[in-house]
Design a protein around this motif. Structure first.
Motif, PDB file in Angstrom:
ATOM      1  N   ASP A 114       0.875  -1.163   0.000  1.00  0.00           N
ATOM      2  CA  ASP A 114       0.000   0.000   0.000  1.00  0.00           C
ATOM      3  C   ASP A 114       0.916   1.217   0.000  1.00  0.00           C
ATOM      4  OD1 ASP A 114      -2.223   1.583   0.102  1.00  0.00           O
ATOM      5  OD2 ASP A 114      -2.607   1.301   2.238  1.00  0.00           O
ATOM      6  N   HIS A 137       1.193   4.951   1.664  1.00  0.00           N
ATOM      7  CA  HIS A 137       0.658   5.937   2.605  1.00  0.00           C
ATOM      8  C   HIS A 137       1.791   6.512   3.415  1.00  0.00           C
ATOM      9  CE1 HIS A 137      -3.615   6.424   2.672  1.00  0.00           C
ATOM     10  NE2 HIS A 137      -3.818   5.129   2.492  1.00  0.00           N
ATOM     11  N   PHE A 174       2.356   9.189   7.002  1.00  0.00           N
ATOM     12  CA  PHE A 174       1.569   9.664   8.125  1.00  0.00           C
ATOM     13  C   PHE A 174       2.264  10.810   8.837  1.00  0.00           C
ATOM     14  CE2 PHE A 174       0.691   5.321   7.205  1.00  0.00           C
ATOM     15  CZ  PHE A 174      -0.684   5.283   7.176  1.00  0.00           C
ATOM     16  N   PRO A 198       0.023   8.221  16.243  1.00  0.00           N
ATOM     17  CA  PRO A 198      -1.290   7.581  16.411  1.00  0.00           C
ATOM     18  C   PRO A 198      -1.962   7.246  15.071  1.00  0.00           C
ATOM     19  CG  PRO A 198      -1.105   9.458  17.862  1.00  0.00           C
ATOM     20  CD  PRO A 198       0.106   9.484  16.996  1.00  0.00           C
ATOM     21  N   ASP A 199      -1.789   8.112  14.067  1.00  0.00           N
ATOM     22  CA  ASP A 199      -2.354   7.840  12.747  1.00  0.00           C
ATOM     23  C   ASP A 199      -1.774   6.563  12.169  1.00  0.00           C
ATOM     24  OD1 ASP A 199      -3.912  10.051  12.764  1.00  0.00           O
ATOM     25  OD2 ASP A 199      -2.642  11.268  11.444  1.00  0.00           O
ATOM     26  N   GLU A 236      -0.304   4.139  13.830  1.00  0.00           N
ATOM     27  CA  GLU A 236      -0.711   3.020  14.676  1.00  0.00           C
ATOM     28  C   GLU A 236      -2.134   2.577  14.315  1.00  0.00           C
ATOM     29  OE1 GLU A 236       1.314   1.578  16.732  1.00  0.00           O
ATOM     30  OE2 GLU A 236      -0.134   0.177  17.578  1.00  0.00           O
ATOM     31  N   ASN A 237      -3.010   3.538  14.141  1.00  0.00           N
ATOM     32  CA  ASN A 237      -4.406   3.271  13.775  1.00  0.00           C
ATOM     33  C   ASN A 237      -4.475   2.517  12.450  1.00  0.00           C
ATOM     34  OD1 ASN A 237      -7.342   3.651  13.620  1.00  0.00           O
ATOM     35  ND2 ASN A 237      -6.855   5.200  12.085  1.00  0.00           N
ATOM     36  N   TYR A 238      -3.658   2.963  11.504  1.00  0.00           N
ATOM     37  CA  TYR A 238      -3.592   2.340  10.176  1.00  0.00           C
ATOM     38  C   TYR A 238      -3.140   0.890  10.283  1.00  0.00           C
ATOM     39  CZ  TYR A 238      -1.344   1.707   5.517  1.00  0.00           C
ATOM     40  OH  TYR A 238      -0.920   1.257   4.296  1.00  0.00           O
ATOM     41  N   THR A 291      -3.100  -1.059  12.898  1.00  0.00           N
ATOM     42  CA  THR A 291      -4.029  -1.871  13.683  1.00  0.00           C
ATOM     43  C   THR A 291      -5.220  -2.303  12.840  1.00  0.00           C
ATOM     44  OG1 THR A 291      -3.398  -0.555  15.592  1.00  0.00           O
ATOM     45  CG2 THR A 291      -5.308  -1.967  15.844  1.00  0.00           C
ATOM     46  N   MET A 292      -5.714  -1.379  11.993  1.00  0.00           N
ATOM     47  CA  MET A 292      -6.857  -1.713  11.154  1.00  0.00           C
ATOM     48  C   MET A 292      -6.519  -2.854  10.201  1.00  0.00           C
ATOM     49  SD  MET A 292      -9.034   0.595   8.585  1.00  0.00           S
ATOM     50  CE  MET A 292      -9.122  -0.516   7.219  1.00  0.00           C
ATOM     51  N   PHE A 293      -5.329  -2.800   9.626  1.00  0.00           N
ATOM     52  CA  PHE A 293      -4.909  -3.867   8.709  1.00  0.00           C
ATOM     53  C   PHE A 293      -4.718  -5.189   9.471  1.00  0.00           C
ATOM     54  CE2 PHE A 293      -3.987  -2.304   4.392  1.00  0.00           C
ATOM     55  CZ  PHE A 293      -4.364  -0.989   4.561  1.00  0.00           C
ATOM     56  N   LEU A 294      -4.165  -5.097  10.685  1.00  0.00           N
ATOM     57  CA  LEU A 294      -3.944  -6.309  11.481  1.00  0.00           C
ATOM     58  C   LEU A 294      -5.290  -6.950  11.836  1.00  0.00           C
ATOM     59  CD1 LEU A 294      -1.702  -8.012  12.745  1.00  0.00           C
ATOM     60  CD2 LEU A 294      -1.987  -6.724  14.846  1.00  0.00           C
ATOM     61  N   ASP A 295      -6.271  -6.109  12.211  1.00  0.00           N
ATOM     62  CA  ASP A 295      -7.619  -6.609  12.504  1.00  0.00           C
ATOM     63  C   ASP A 295      -8.164  -7.380  11.311  1.00  0.00           C
ATOM     64  OD1 ASP A 295      -7.694  -5.491  14.997  1.00  0.00           O
ATOM     65  OD2 ASP A 295      -8.804  -3.698  14.410  1.00  0.00           O
ATOM     66  N   ALA A 296      -7.847  -6.877  10.102  1.00  0.00           N
ATOM     67  CA  ALA A 296      -8.372  -7.484   8.885  1.00  0.00           C
ATOM     68  C   ALA A 296      -7.512  -8.654   8.410  1.00  0.00           C
ATOM     69  CB  ALA A 296      -8.475  -6.426   7.797  1.00  0.00           C
TER      70      ALA A 296
END
Lengths: 224, 103
Positions: A64, A66, A68, A72-73, A75-77, A79-84
């Motif tokens: 990908d 991106h 940042f 935190p931005d 980290e948020n990014y 974490t979202m990919f890890l969740d998925a």
């Protein structure tokens, strides 16, 4: 295992190149410009409780683009990919290309579900390279402006040697005086800026080529 | 409130805005969209992140305070809600036409 490859701009080709090794039983550990470090799949440590056994597309790598502004931005990014089901492997906050590996059999096989969002990666790459290009271009024109006087000096090299009567000397005493004067003459001539300008032009060309190529890829992939 | 420039919504955007009527983080939206669409629409992680960034820029969703430091929470804004209902109205009208022609 280490593999080397000239840095890619075409991320789809990069993914294909990396995933060839993944299918041969390797996992991507780290990417450093043109050094790709792979480790055997067996060294895989369990990432989640009750993890289902990996399928044939486990550890598939996708990229990908991106960057940042804040931690935190970033980290948020990630974490979202890890969740998925996509684990972040490589790529810094201020970087642009981010590498992910597929760690969950429930994750999709692609990082993007439509061609528009997939091709938008190249638009972000093109923006990144243009941002790199602008300051380099400014430096380039500034140094060319400064160099104009030095160009004149090239045709009047003799005048840069200030010792009176230098050119009337002969033999060893001439060479001794000449060599002693050479460093300061070089300094006054402004020719020392030349290597710097060469380096700078190299950056300008690289940035421009990368920006143009990413934009070209963006236009091509958008239509595909 | 002028919602016309946002219309028509893509299917993905419609689902995301609907899913975010109650606050949720990125992965929650991915799951919720799959659920709402009965598994027909699956948004991949990269597409989802890009969509969220885009909707934030257009002020259709906004970040809300999150108890989880690692996951940001988003919610559909007032403008987002208006856009959604205008879109629903537009779709209802289209469906009524389809009905009239016996499609």
């Amino acid at each position: 295992m280490r593999k080397y490859h000239f840095p890619f701009i075409d991320l789809d080709r990069e993914e294909i190149w990396i995933n060839r090794y993944i299918r041969q039983g390797w996992r991507l550990k780290d990417v450093n410009l043109f050094i790709y470090e792979f480790i055997p799949k067996e060294t895989h440590t369990r990432l989640k409780e009750n993890e289902v056994p990996p399928d044939e597309n486990a550890f598939l790598v996708r990229c990908d683009v991106h960057k940042f502004d804040t931690d935190p931005d970033f980290e948020n990014y990630r974490t979202m990919f890890l969740d998925a089901g996509w684990k972040h492997i490589s790529g810094y906050k201020e970087d642009n290309v981010q590498y992910f590996e597929r760690i969950s059999p429930y994750a999709s096989e692609e990082l993007f579900s439509d061609t528009v969002s997939k091709s938008n990666r190249y638009l972000r790459l093109a923006k990144y390279w243009s941002c790199m290009l602008l300051p380099q271009l400014a430096v380039f024109f500034a140094s060319i402006h400064l160099m104009r006087s030095s160009i004149w000096n090239l045709f009047h090299l003799r005048e840069l040697f200030y010792s009176p009567g230098l050119w009337e000397l002969t033999g060893l005493s001439f060479w001794a005086a000449f060599l002693r004067e050479t460093p300061s003459a070089m300094l006054f001539s402004g020719l020392l800026v030349l290597p710097y300008i060469l380096l700078n032009s190299l950056f300008v060309i690289t940035d421009a080529v990368c920006a143009a190529r990413s934009y070209q890829l963006y236009c091509k992939k958008k239509k595909a | 409130m002028n919602t016309n420039k946002h219309l028509p919504l893509t299917e993905t955007t419609f689902y995301i805005l609907t899913a975010l009527l109650s606050p949720g983080h990125g992965y929650y939206v991915m799951q919720r969209v799959e659920e709402l669409s009965l598994g027909r629409v699956r948004i991949a992680a990269g597409t989802m992140y890009g969509a969220i960034e885009n909707l934030l820029l257009q002020n259709l969703i906004a970040p809300v305070p999150s108890p989880d430091k690692r996951r940001k929470l988003y919610q559909t804004t007032e403008l987002g809600r208006h856009v959604l209902s205008s879109e629903a109205e537009r779709l209802r009208y289209l469906v009524s036409i389809a009905d009239r022609f016996g499609l």
